[in-house]
Design a protein around this motif. Sequence first.
Motif, PDB file in Angstrom:
ATOM      1  N   HIS A  31       0.864  -1.183   0.000  1.00 51.08           N
ATOM      2  CA  HIS A  31       0.000   0.000   0.000  1.00 51.08           C
ATOM      3  C   HIS A  31       0.900   1.232   0.000  1.00 51.08           C
ATOM      4  CE1 HIS A  31      -3.269  -2.420   2.371  1.00 51.08           C
ATOM      5  NE2 HIS A  31      -2.899  -3.004   1.246  1.00 51.08           N
ATOM      6  N   ALA A  32       0.644   2.162  -0.920  1.00 48.09           N
ATOM      7  CA  ALA A  32       1.429   3.402  -0.932  1.00 48.09           C
ATOM      8  C   ALA A  32       0.605   4.512  -1.557  1.00 48.09           C
ATOM      9  CB  ALA A  32       2.710   3.207  -1.733  1.00 48.09           C
ATOM     10  N   GLU A  33       0.648   5.687  -0.950  1.00 47.72           N
ATOM     11  CA  GLU A  33       0.034   6.870  -1.553  1.00 47.72           C
ATOM     12  C   GLU A  33       1.107   7.941  -1.691  1.00 47.72           C
ATOM     13  OE1 GLU A  33      -4.659   6.402  -0.364  1.00 47.72           O
ATOM     14  OE2 GLU A  33      -3.579   8.080   0.489  1.00 47.72           O
ATOM     15  N   GLY A  34       0.963   8.753  -2.739  1.00 48.56           N
ATOM     16  CA  GLY A  34       1.995   9.735  -3.070  1.00 48.56           C
ATOM     17  C   GLY A  34       2.275  10.752  -1.982  1.00 48.56           C
ATOM     18  N   GLY A  35       1.304  11.007  -1.116  1.00 51.69           N
ATOM     19  CA  GLY A  35       1.515  11.953  -0.021  1.00 51.69           C
ATOM     20  C   GLY A  35       2.550  11.467   0.981  1.00 51.69           C
ATOM     21  N   ASP A  36       2.788  10.146   0.971  1.00 54.14           N
ATOM     22  CA  ASP A  36       3.766   9.552   1.887  1.00 54.14           C
ATOM     23  C   ASP A  36       5.146   9.397   1.260  1.00 54.14           C
ATOM     24  OD1 ASP A  36       2.507   9.077   4.371  1.00 54.14           O
ATOM     25  OD2 ASP A  36       1.402   7.374   3.550  1.00 54.14           O
ATOM     26  N   VAL A  37       5.268   9.709  -0.030  1.00 55.86           N
ATOM     27  CA  VAL A  37       6.509   9.401  -0.749  1.00 55.86           C
ATOM     28  C   VAL A  37       7.167  10.680  -1.245  1.00 55.86           C
ATOM     29  CG1 VAL A  37       7.522   8.126  -2.663  1.00 55.86           C
ATOM     30  CG2 VAL A  37       5.544   7.172  -1.454  1.00 55.86           C
ATOM     31  N   MET A  38       8.414  10.912  -0.824  1.00 58.66           N
ATOM     32  CA  MET A  38       9.124  12.141  -1.197  1.00 58.66           C
ATOM     33  C   MET A  38      10.520  11.839  -1.697  1.00 58.66           C
ATOM     34  SD  MET A  38       8.395  14.859   1.737  1.00 58.66           S
ATOM     35  CE  MET A  38       6.719  15.256   2.176  1.00 58.66           C
ATOM     36  N   PRO A  39      10.721  11.939  -3.008  1.00 60.08           N
ATOM     37  CA  PRO A  39      12.089  11.801  -3.502  1.00 60.08           C
ATOM     38  C   PRO A  39      12.908  13.031  -3.113  1.00 60.08           C
ATOM     39  CG  PRO A  39      10.549  12.214  -5.323  1.00 60.08           C
ATOM     40  CD  PRO A  39       9.741  12.183  -4.075  1.00 60.08           C
TER      41      PRO A  39
END
Length: 304
Positions: free
Chosen positions: A132-140
């Motif tokens: 499970h992953a949503e873009g709000g949790d992912v920061m390059p």
Amino acid sequence: MLKLNVNNETSRLKAVVLGIAKSNGPVPKIEECYDPKSIEHVKAGTYPKEEDMILEMDAFAAILEKYGVKVYRPEVIKDCNQIFSRDIAFVIEDKIIRANILPNREEEIRAIDYIWNQIEPDKRIILPKECHAEGGDVMPWNDYIFVGTYSGDDYSDYITARTNMDAVIALQELFPDKMVKSFELRKSNADAKENALHLDCCFQPIGTNKAILHKNGFLIEREYQWLVDFFGKENIFEITKEEMYNMNSNVFSISETVIVSERNFTRLNTWLRQQGFTVEEVPYAEIAKQEGLLRCSTMPLIRD
């Protein structure tokens, strides 16, 4: 074909998907809400009106266009909340990763098929079902990928827990040259002031070496401390619980020097200008009632 490129949060933006507020549907029932803040406004009768949200998003789109950004919008699905395009997919390097999001939001992904289909097939990634992953949790962030997660045994009890450790491991496998650093977030289904829905609700890097941060959003103090040490205390703007609730960390960078922010964020906007940033202020307080703001409504495709 679209050539994707996103390596961090702040390089010059060239192309972005901006959500859309048209045909947003009726006020949801409490059991249909995805977060405690929306529930609060449904109960109070202050849930945002579609026409107000359209105006807010138009103001944001106008700023993006002013800076020469190519703005894509999702196709409109009748009676569907499509504001938060950050949730449905995210780009790292030259790959687009489809989020495994709440099942009843599946149709939101179909609304960007026309973009998905312009990307080379081997650059389109669909994570395994258990991730499970949503873009709000992912920061390059250059050599790093920062990921907000929740690994408690009661994960499935939280509608606010959106990214799990399986996704963190999958990202590390997808990007072996990056360091994937995960942060446990504080979750609450009932109290918006005690809930960090996504990592970008309590943290965001800005410029080249600065960050906005909210300590209480992190469950583990040493993980919060790691970020303080990484950016340096003097480069951090620490927001209050009230400011986190109003989404002060959820601004959006068009470049290393230009930040779009909500016009009511007086303390933050003053600090940003003191640091030498150009701050483009927009009205976004209605959209904020759904526990999302400027970063949540964007999905960058290309940054120089």
